[in-house]
Scaffold this active site. Sequence first.
Site, PDB file in Angstrom:
ATOM      1  N   CYS A 108       0.863  -1.189   0.000  1.00 49.77           N
ATOM      2  CA  CYS A 108       0.000   0.000   0.000  1.00 49.77           C
ATOM      3  C   CYS A 108       0.890   1.227   0.000  1.00 49.77           C
ATOM      4  O   CYS A 108       1.862   1.291   0.762  1.00 49.77           O
ATOM      5  CB  CYS A 108      -0.882  -0.028   1.244  1.00 49.77           C
ATOM      6  SG  CYS A 108      -1.974   1.396   1.361  1.00 49.77           S
TER       7      CYS A 108
ATOM      8  N   HIS B 272      -9.071  -3.975  -1.421  1.00 53.30           N
ATOM      9  CA  HIS B 272      -8.044  -3.152  -0.762  1.00 53.30           C
ATOM     10  C   HIS B 272      -8.382  -1.663  -0.902  1.00 53.30           C
ATOM     11  O   HIS B 272      -8.390  -0.924   0.089  1.00 53.30           O
ATOM     12  CB  HIS B 272      -6.670  -3.465  -1.377  1.00 53.30           C
ATOM     13  CG  HIS B 272      -5.562  -2.618  -0.847  1.00 53.30           C
ATOM     14  ND1 HIS B 272      -4.484  -3.145  -0.162  1.00 53.30           N
ATOM     15  CD2 HIS B 272      -5.340  -1.275  -0.914  1.00 53.30           C
ATOM     16  CE1 HIS B 272      -3.676  -2.147   0.188  1.00 53.30           C
ATOM     17  NE2 HIS B 272      -4.165  -1.010  -0.263  1.00 53.30           N
ATOM     18  N   GLU B 273      -8.671  -1.237  -2.127  1.00 49.48           N
ATOM     19  CA  GLU B 273      -8.921   0.195  -2.362  1.00 49.48           C
ATOM     20  C   GLU B 273     -10.195   0.649  -1.660  1.00 49.48           C
ATOM     21  O   GLU B 273     -10.225   1.730  -1.061  1.00 49.48           O
ATOM     22  CB  GLU B 273      -8.986   0.504  -3.860  1.00 49.48           C
ATOM     23  CG  GLU B 273      -7.691   0.261  -4.622  1.00 49.48           C
ATOM     24  CD  GLU B 273      -6.462   0.868  -3.977  1.00 49.48           C
ATOM     25  OE1 GLU B 273      -6.589   1.915  -3.306  1.00 49.48           O
ATOM     26  OE2 GLU B 273      -5.376   0.289  -4.119  1.00 49.48           O
TER      27      GLU B 273
ATOM     28  N   HIS C  36     -10.037   1.484   2.011  1.00 52.00           N
ATOM     29  CA  HIS C  36      -9.547   2.827   2.352  1.00 52.00           C
ATOM     30  C   HIS C  36     -10.712   3.790   2.594  1.00 52.00           C
ATOM     31  O   HIS C  36     -10.593   4.741   3.374  1.00 52.00           O
ATOM     32  CB  HIS C  36      -8.674   3.390   1.226  1.00 52.00           C
ATOM     33  CG  HIS C  36      -7.262   2.877   1.213  1.00 52.00           C
ATOM     34  ND1 HIS C  36      -6.383   3.106   2.232  1.00 52.00           N
ATOM     35  CD2 HIS C  36      -6.573   2.158   0.281  1.00 52.00           C
ATOM     36  CE1 HIS C  36      -5.203   2.550   1.943  1.00 52.00           C
ATOM     37  NE2 HIS C  36      -5.303   1.966   0.758  1.00 52.00           N
TER      38      HIS C  36
HETATM   39 NI    NI Z   1      -3.660   0.992  -0.096  1.00 52.50          NI
END
Ligand code: NI
Length: 176
Positions: free
Chosen positions: A102, A144-145, A148
């Site tokens: 990341c 993953h994105e 966030h």
């Molecule tokens: Ni990330």
Amino acid sequence: MAILKIARMGHPVLARPAEPVADPTAPEIRAIVEDMVETMIDAPGTGLAAPQVHIPLRIVVFFVRKERCTEIPGDEPADLTVLINPELTPLSEEMDKGFEGCLSVPGMTGNVARYRRLRYAGYDLDGNRFEREAAGFHARVVQHECDHLDGILYPQRMDDLGELGFVEEMRKRQIS
Ligand code: NI
């Protein structure tokens, strides 16, 4: 266009939920996305979420290179994708582990369990809603994105922090 500063783990903008985008077609949203893409390519990274550049809005950009795709059926490459106000729906309970990095956790990598397949939906910059199904690495990038946007970094998804380490050290471990 501008390359934006990337927030690192510990900055509060990465730890709180982002706000929905009221109008995906607004010129200021397009400008944000252009800067996000430029920042992601410069980094370089495979994806970037708006909170990572100190903008607390529900926007992610990513692409999936063919070389990164797994053998899992449905793991297809993707051209640059802009996903605004995304919604994720896992399509099975199956999870797979894989190493992630990341831009907000520079120099590190960790082994993270993610849903193997999912459907994701959201809006593009023209305000059109679109929907895709994805699996494997493609599904991992999206999870993953989008994490966030909920203030979650990948180490928080790990069940064994013994599998978190600096990239250089973890590479040595894989070789030996
Ligand atoms: Ni990330």
